[in-house]
Design a protein around this motif. Structure first.
Motif, short mmCIF file in Angstrom:
data_model
loop_
_atom_site.label_atom_id
_atom_site.label_comp_id
_atom_site.label_asym_id
_atom_site.label_seq_id
_atom_site.Cartn_x
_atom_site.Cartn_y
_atom_site.Cartn_z
N SER A 31 0.83 -1.21 0.00
CA SER A 31 0.00 0.00 0.00
C SER A 31 0.87 1.25 0.00
O SER A 31 0.51 2.26 -0.63
CB SER A 31 -0.93 -0.01 1.21
OG SER A 31 -0.20 -0.16 2.42
N ASP A 43 -3.99 8.08 2.98
CA ASP A 43 -5.40 7.88 3.33
C ASP A 43 -6.26 7.75 2.07
O ASP A 43 -7.13 6.85 1.98
CB ASP A 43 -5.92 9.03 4.19
CG ASP A 43 -5.39 8.97 5.61
OD1 ASP A 43 -4.89 7.91 6.00
OD2 ASP A 43 -5.48 9.99 6.31
N CYS A 45 -5.27 6.86 -0.87
CA CYS A 45 -4.90 5.59 -1.51
C CYS A 45 -5.61 4.42 -0.85
O CYS A 45 -6.17 3.56 -1.52
CB CYS A 45 -3.39 5.41 -1.43
SG CYS A 45 -2.80 3.80 -1.99
N GLN A 46 -5.60 4.38 0.48
CA GLN A 46 -6.19 3.26 1.19
C GLN A 46 -7.70 3.18 0.97
O GLN A 46 -8.26 2.08 0.86
CB GLN A 46 -5.86 3.36 2.68
CG GLN A 46 -4.39 3.10 2.98
CD GLN A 46 -4.02 3.35 4.42
OE1 GLN A 46 -4.63 4.20 5.09
NE2 GLN A 46 -3.02 2.64 4.92
N ARG A 50 -9.51 -0.03 -0.82
CA ARG A 50 -10.64 -0.76 -0.21
C ARG A 50 -11.78 -0.91 -1.22
O ARG A 50 -12.44 -1.96 -1.26
CB ARG A 50 -11.12 -0.04 1.05
CG ARG A 50 -10.20 -0.22 2.24
CD ARG A 50 -10.88 0.20 3.54
NE ARG A 50 -11.10 1.64 3.60
CZ ARG A 50 -10.24 2.51 4.12
NH1 ARG A 50 -9.08 2.09 4.61
NH2 ARG A 50 -10.53 3.81 4.16
N ARG A 60 -5.54 -8.98 -1.29
CA ARG A 60 -4.48 -8.46 -0.42
C ARG A 60 -4.14 -9.49 0.66
O ARG A 60 -4.93 -10.37 0.99
CB ARG A 60 -4.91 -7.15 0.23
CG ARG A 60 -6.09 -7.27 1.17
CD ARG A 60 -6.58 -5.91 1.63
NE ARG A 60 -7.62 -6.03 2.64
CZ ARG A 60 -8.27 -5.00 3.18
NH1 ARG A 60 -7.98 -3.77 2.77
NH2 ARG A 60 -9.19 -5.20 4.10
N TYR A 73 -0.40 -3.83 4.14
CA TYR A 73 -1.08 -4.71 3.20
C TYR A 73 -0.26 -4.81 1.91
O TYR A 73 0.27 -3.82 1.40
CB TYR A 73 -2.47 -4.18 2.86
CG TYR A 73 -3.52 -4.61 3.85
CD1 TYR A 73 -3.81 -5.96 4.03
CD2 TYR A 73 -4.23 -3.67 4.59
CE1 TYR A 73 -4.79 -6.37 4.93
CE2 TYR A 73 -5.22 -4.07 5.49
CZ TYR A 73 -5.48 -5.42 5.65
OH TYR A 73 -6.44 -5.82 6.55
#
Length: 295
Positions: A31, A43, A45-46, A50, A60, A73
């Protein structure tokens, strides 16, 4: 009948497509690597990862640290993501178990750290390009892609050259552009586990490739420590390399907070002055033909 590939395509951004292509070609990214290369914040990107995970485009896993805790991850392509990439490239659909096999391969692979290291080299370049106008990672080929017949031939090459099967196994090939300067290069990512003689022996394969395709590009040795780089440079001084070589050390770059695009490279046979990747076009590539150009 509902086609899941068609259904999901309208939900993808151009950045999503780049990421899916990278995971399809280069197997696994963390990540942090994805965020640095493609996003303005971790943030953001995450959150997007998701969403892609919920759509079953990516899968993942999270390896455990030997001393406790876990790594970030690690993302791999999921089956639907692989089918989307194949469709976008007008390629044959992947095997039905493609994603499962790849996921099992990398969750249990002893070569995971090496692969992440190689991919980190290129995502560092992509991250630099994202934040520096005029810079661009134009092309990134994996080890497998480098070994395909005709991978580095030009359209005008005769059939013999197009059919040439490279015998070397570079960790990657890149095409870097910065302020109208273009540098094709190969990367050898060193973990310190091989004898230096094994590293220098790889240059025989590069010499054969360059003689076949009629072009010469720098080979970059990205070494795990400055001490190992010093020892390799001594060996290269005793036996001049068969092809253009530049060396860099990851611990030196990290301490100076520099990435592979910046002044971390020393040319073998030179005075040891550190050069930027773009500088290698003058000193190493020497104005030779670039991919796709006529001689």
């Amino acid at each position: 009948m509902d086609d899941p590939v068609l259904r999901v395509q309208s939900q993808l951004t151009d950045r999503d497509r780049v990421l899916l292509g990278w995971l399809y070609d280069h197997a696994v990214l963390t990540s942090f690597q994805i965020a640095h290369a493609l996003f303005s914040s971790l943030d953001f990107c995450q959150r997007r990862l998701r969403t892609l995970h919920r759509l079953r485009l990516v899968a993942r896993f999270r390896p455990q640290r030997a001393d406790g805790g876990s790594y970030p991850y690690h993302y791999v392509i999921d089956q639907l993501g692989a089918e989307v990439v194949a469709a976008s490239r007008d390629e044959r659909p992947p095997r039905r178990d493609h994603a499962r096999v790849e996921r099992r391969r990398w969750t249990s692979s002893r070569s995971l750290a090496h692969r992440l290291g190689v991919n980190g080299f290129f995502t560092d370049l992509a991250g630099y390009a994202r934040t520096h106008p005029g810079a661009d990672l134009v092309e990134w080929l994996s080890e497998a892609a480098c070994q395909r017949s005709g991978a580095f031939s030009r359209p005008a090459d005769p059939g013999l050259v197009r059919a040439y099967q490279p015998r070397l196994r570079p960790d990657g090939y890149g095409l870097w552009a910065e302020n109208d300067v273009i540098v094709p290069f190969f990367v050898e990512y060193d973990t310190g586990g091989e004898q230096l003689a094994v590293l220098t022996a790889k240059l025989v394969g590069y010499r054969e490739l360059f003689a076949t395709i009629g072009r010469v590009w720098p080979v970059l040795f990205w070494l795990h420590s400055a001490a190992r780089e010093t020892n390799l440079r001594r060996q290269l001084a005793d036996t001049p390399p068969l092809v253009p070589v530049a060396t860099g050390a990851r611990d030196h770059a990290a301490s100076a907070r520099l990435c592979p695009a910046e002044a971390v490279w020393a040319i073998a046979g030179g005075g040891g002055q550190r050069r930027r990747l773009a500088d290698l076009s003058i000193d190493v590539a020497g104005g030779r033909d670039l991919p796709g150009e006529a001689a």
